[in-house]
Design an enzyme around this catalytic site. Structure first.
Site, mmCIF file in Angstrom:
data_model
loop_
_atom_site.group_PDB
_atom_site.id
_atom_site.type_symbol
_atom_site.label_atom_id
_atom_site.label_comp_id
_atom_site.label_asym_id
_atom_site.label_seq_id
_atom_site.Cartn_x
_atom_site.Cartn_y
_atom_site.Cartn_z
ATOM 1 N N GLU A 143 14.470 -21.578 -64.480
ATOM 2 C CA GLU A 143 13.362 -22.039 -63.995
ATOM 3 C C GLU A 143 12.079 -21.633 -64.470
ATOM 4 O OE1 GLU A 143 12.826 -21.667 -59.564
ATOM 5 O OE2 GLU A 143 10.706 -22.292 -59.652
ATOM 6 N N LYS A 189 1.405 -43.791 -57.604
ATOM 7 C CA LYS A 189 0.918 -43.537 -58.908
ATOM 8 C C LYS A 189 1.811 -42.816 -60.136
ATOM 9 C CE LYS A 189 -2.914 -46.201 -58.635
ATOM 10 N NZ LYS A 189 -2.499 -47.534 -59.606
ATOM 11 N N LEU A 243 11.517 -34.014 -46.917
ATOM 12 C CA LEU A 243 12.683 -33.934 -45.958
ATOM 13 C C LEU A 243 12.234 -32.771 -44.847
ATOM 14 C CD1 LEU A 243 15.433 -34.062 -48.363
ATOM 15 C CD2 LEU A 243 14.927 -36.088 -47.141
ATOM 16 N N CYS A 382 11.561 -2.341 -41.701
ATOM 17 C CA CYS A 382 10.843 -1.498 -42.475
ATOM 18 C C CYS A 382 9.709 -0.979 -41.751
ATOM 19 C CB CYS A 382 10.740 -2.181 -43.750
ATOM 20 S SG CYS A 382 10.549 -0.958 -45.018
ATOM 21 N N GLY A 384 7.989 -2.163 -39.682
ATOM 22 C CA GLY A 384 8.217 -2.652 -38.138
ATOM 23 C C GLY A 384 8.898 -1.246 -37.589
ATOM 24 N N HIS A 508 15.869 -4.013 -45.267
ATOM 25 C CA HIS A 508 15.440 -5.498 -45.196
ATOM 26 C C HIS A 508 16.630 -6.429 -45.094
ATOM 27 C CE1 HIS A 508 11.186 -4.974 -46.278
ATOM 28 N NE2 HIS A 508 11.790 -3.775 -46.667
ATOM 29 N N GLU A 510 16.961 -9.356 -44.242
ATOM 30 C CA GLU A 510 16.520 -10.526 -44.291
ATOM 31 C C GLU A 510 16.775 -11.027 -45.854
ATOM 32 O OE1 GLU A 510 14.516 -8.213 -43.746
ATOM 33 O OE2 GLU A 510 12.772 -8.317 -45.079
HETATM 34 N N1 GLN Z 1 5.093 1.199 -46.161
HETATM 35 C C1 GLN Z 1 6.382 1.627 -45.816
HETATM 36 C C2 GLN Z 1 7.218 2.308 -46.663
HETATM 37 O O1 GLN Z 1 6.604 2.440 -47.909
HETATM 38 C C3 GLN Z 1 7.244 0.209 -45.430
HETATM 39 C C4 GLN Z 1 7.574 -0.785 -46.472
HETATM 40 C C5 GLN Z 1 8.013 -1.900 -46.087
HETATM 41 O O2 GLN Z 1 7.821 -2.206 -45.073
HETATM 42 N N2 GLN Z 1 8.689 -2.648 -47.022
HETATM 43 O O3 GLN Z 1 7.845 3.249 -46.504
#
Ligand code: GLN
Length: 535
Positions: A143, A189, A243, A382, A384, A508, A510
């Site tokens: 891509e 168009k 969609l 992280c 959080g 992470h 996610e």
């Molecule tokens: N700022 C934080 C660190 O560097 C957390 C990084 C993040 O949330 N990806 O450790």
């Protein structure tokens, strides 16, 4: 299949048409036919990677297992197809030039004048073919970021032109354009599409397949017109209507024969149409889910793309719990002790988002405090997770000045500290702790029961970490360090066992949640949020 086939996906008319989703859908459909595929993205900007880019510029930075900070489209590739991408799947103009300049400095060019053509284009071509040659994929889908006509994408298009010339039937160009609907005239168009194709043709690329993005259904006469004006076979003009969900796109593309058009053009046998069974079951389950689960995302980036993978993970987890996930962005810069109850009201669960720097962290701390003391399911990712730790240190351990070294260099209670190996790093790009690392989960912990596995691999992107000098104090007071890296002993997961769901991960999760393999942490988090709502 003996020789690798190469598919190039470009875009025209406007940006944000969803080339990433179309590339992922092509990948998905070919994979369903038994082909081994990979998807690669070229971004025409000069940054080496998006790692140093502000999310407002570029959305989320996706991280591969081998530690490359990449464009968020790689997240779509992985979520749609379940493949694992690597450094070789994400390139920028900056990386291409850097490779060429490094070679020049080493003297590899033996005194030649280095030019865009052939040296830059050769380096682009090398990176396309590398995937096919090294890993023997049946299909490499490439891509190209940006829009045809941009000055900066020219070398990439020239490389595609050359590759199409060299590879013949083994290379194919898919061009994605936009067909606007003019309300006042009541007409769709096609002129912008014609112009965009002309632009490609002027560079020497004849698109083989056109995908037309449109808000309204295109009748056959429109498709015929585009086909004849653009020199594209009628069955190779596909429409991509808006969609309700991006996950509907592969099925829609299959219904219109996008994969068949590609196979025919490349001289491959078209066998039976795959049923896409598991994918369709996912969609059915998703469409059947009517009840809602409400999740608040506490973060500082008021931009959907900034938390793309977290949003998708939560949304997938909703489906697997037969609920529709409704996400609300809660701006952490606006959260205060006085309004936190109001701002989090109605949420069944809270995610405290990742991030960097001081801005918005006080609001995250207030949110973490509120959800801990009101037992609202909370997932810290992280930064959080680091906020959960700091909040606990301030309000339970009684260290008013507890902080992360990132925010306060002098605090005595640096419960989040800079990692040893990060101390002497001065270059910002690509130097964080990045990519997949192993984590050992403590038996009997909540996370262990969620993963049902002692050793897991998750991806990271951070410089700071839980300060192990404080582990004992935290555990005595009820916040447990339940996941650690077996080699370095870095704390990767904390949880508070008495609460419904109060878990923070330094990694992470996610980045590893896909449509057909949702991440267990997100699935369990949503499940608990739903139970929380029932009470
Ligand atoms: N700022 C934080 C660190 O560097 C957390 C990084 C993040 O949330 N990806 O450790």
């Amino acid at each position: 299949m003996a020789e690798t086939k190469y598919i190039f996906v470009t875009g025209g008319v406007v940006s944000s048409l969803g080339k990433g989703i179309i590339s992922s859908s092509i990948g998905k459909l070919l994979q369903a036919r038994g082909y081994n595929i990979t998807i690669q993205k070229f971004d025409p900007y000069i940054n080496i990677d998006p790692g140093t880019l502000n999310p407002y510029e570029h959305g989320e930075c996706y991280v591969t297992t081998d530690g490359m900070e990449t464009d968020l489209d790689l997240g779509h590739y992985e979520r749609f197809t379940g493949i694992q991408t690597t450094k070789a799947n994400s390139l920028t103009t900056g990386r291409i030039y850097k490779a060429v300049i490094d070679k020049e400095r080493r003297g590899d060019y033996l005194g030649k004048t280095i030019q865009v053509v052939p040296h830059i284009t050769d380096e682009i071509k090398r990176n396309v073919k590398l995937l096919g040659q090294k890993y023997h994929y049946d299909f490499v889908i490439t891509e190209i970021g940006g829009t045809v006509g941009d000055i900066e994408s020219t070398p990439f298009l020239e490389a595609i032109r050359q590759l199409k010339w060299e590879l013949g039937k083994n290379a194919l160009s898919v061009h994605l354009t936009y067909v606007p609907y003019l309300k006042a005239a009541g007409e769709l168009k096609t002129k912008p599409t014609q112009h965009s194709v002309k632009e490609l043709q002027s560079i020497g690329i004849q698109p083989d397949v056109l995908v037309l993005r449109t808000e309204k259904h295109l009748k056959d006469d429109v498709l015929h017109k585009v086909a004849s004006f653009c020199n594209v076979d009628f069955d190779c003009v596909i429409q991509s209507e808006d969609l309700p969900s991006i996950y509907e796109v592969p099925v829609n593309m299959q219904n219109q024969g996008l994969d068949v058009a590609i196979l025919k053009k490349m001289g491959l046998e078209v066998k039976e149409t795959p049923t896409l069974g598991p994918w369709k079951s996912f969609l059915e389950r998703r469409n059947r889910a009517k009840e809602e689960v409400h999740i608040g995302l506490v973060g500082k980036y008021d931009l959907q793309d900034a938390y793309k993978s977290i949003r998708e993970s939560l949304s997938q987890a909703g489906t697997y719990n037969d609920h529709k996930t409704v996400l609300t962005f809660i701006n952490s810069e606006k959260v205060t002790e006085d309004n936190v109850a109001e701002m989090l009201k109605g949420q069944d669960g809270i995610v405290i988002c990742p991030g960097f720097g001081q801005r918005g962290i006080e609001g995250k701390l207030v949110a973490a405090h509120y959800t801990r003391t009101h037992d609202i399911p909370t997932f810290g990712i992280c930064l959080g997770m680091q906020m959960m730790v700091i909040e606990f240190a301030r309000n339970v351990l009684g260290y008013d000045d507890a902080n992360s070294r990132e925010m306060d260099e002098k605090t005595e209670h640096n419960v989040i500290d800079i990692m040893e190996e990060q101390k002497n790093i001065t270059n910002m790009g690509g130097t964080m702790r990045l990519g997949a690392y192993e984590c050992q989960l403590k038996q009997d912990s909540r996370v262990f029961n969620i993963y049902r596995q002692e050793f897991i691999q998750e991806r990271h992107r951070h410089r700071f970490e839980f300060n192990t000098a404080f582990i004992k104090e935290f555990e005595k007071a009820g916040m447990m360090c339940v996941g650690k890296n077996p080699e370095s002993n870095l704390v990767e997961v904390v949880e508070i066992p008495g609460l419904k769901w109060y878990i923070g991960t330094q990694f992470h999760p996610e980045y590893q949640s896909t449509v057909l393999k949702p991440h267990p942490l997100f699935v369990d988090f949503i499940k608990t949020a739903i139970q929380n709502q029932k009470k």
